[in-house]
Scaffold this motif. Structure first.
Motif, short mmCIF file in Angstrom:
data_model
loop_
_atom_site.label_atom_id
_atom_site.label_comp_id
_atom_site.label_asym_id
_atom_site.label_seq_id
_atom_site.Cartn_x
_atom_site.Cartn_y
_atom_site.Cartn_z
N LEU A 174 39.81 9.60 27.31
CA LEU A 174 41.15 9.80 26.73
C LEU A 174 41.34 8.96 25.46
N LEU A 189 40.38 19.04 27.94
CA LEU A 189 40.92 19.37 29.26
C LEU A 189 39.82 19.86 30.20
N CYS A 215 45.92 17.22 34.55
CA CYS A 215 45.76 16.59 33.25
C CYS A 215 46.51 17.41 32.22
N VAL A 221 47.88 17.59 27.68
CA VAL A 221 47.99 17.07 26.31
C VAL A 221 49.27 17.64 25.74
N ARG A 246 50.44 12.14 19.73
CA ARG A 246 49.81 12.95 20.77
C ARG A 246 49.71 12.16 22.06
N ARG A 284 48.00 12.14 25.86
CA ARG A 284 46.97 12.69 26.73
C ARG A 284 47.09 11.96 28.06
#
Length: 172
Positions: free
Chosen positions: A100, A142, A153, A155, A164, A166
């Motif tokens: 990440l 991903l 998970c 984004v 951003r 994540r």
């Protein structure tokens, strides 16, 4: 009992004095002047900020450098172990955090923050790139995270709150 009177004028004032009622609020907001404005008007709802509360949490800030990813992975595993989780060498928590952070490095910001929280034997790893603007989405990220065995998970991008985001949720 008598009320006060104005003897000079010959009339009695009202007690309490009369005041006009407050204006009523309109039932709905005023409509646009023309139909073209109504079609182009967008309803914008404020975006919810990421908030971790009522659970154990830790966070770290790293500068955007190559050494940040392995250090983030090590800090994540160390913190989970200090919270009492038995994390073996085969567990993917450190690898997830490092992946990440590596993805956040690609956004080009000057700093990266990693946030870690746990609840019900699950850990949330959230990484913010702190880089304004829209970076291109990395669909492969991903897929890589899913291959590492995450529960979920994602984004997303936020212009105001850290660029951003994540995140990955894992079983510990």
């Amino acid at each position: 009992m008598t009320s006060p009177q104005d003897f000079e004028e010959g009339h009695r004032p009202d007690y309490p004095p009369r005041t006009p009622p407050p204006p009523k609020k309109p039932v709905e907001p005023p409509r646009p002047e023309n139909q073209a404005d109504a079609e182009t008007a967008l309803i914008v709802q404020p975006r919810l900020r990421a908030r971790i509360s009522n659970r154990r949490a830790a966070n770290w800030t790293y500068e955007a450098a190559k050494w940040s990813a392995p250090k983030a992975g090590g800090n994540t595993v160390d913190k989970l172990r200090s919270w009492g989780y038995r994390i073996g060498e085969e567990h993917t928590a450190g690898e997830l955090a490092a992946r990440l952070v590596t993805a956040a490095l690609e956004d080009g910001g000057s700093r990266i923050s990693l946030h870690l929280a746990d609840q019900d034997n699950k850990a949330l790893i959230l990484v913010l790139s702190h880089q304004p603007g829209h970076a291109p989405l990395d669909d492969m990220l991903l897929a890589e995270l899913a291959a590492l065995g995450v529960v979920s998970c994602g984004v997303d991008t936020d212009q105001e709150d850290g660029g951003r985001r994540r995140w990955a949720l894992i079983d510990v």
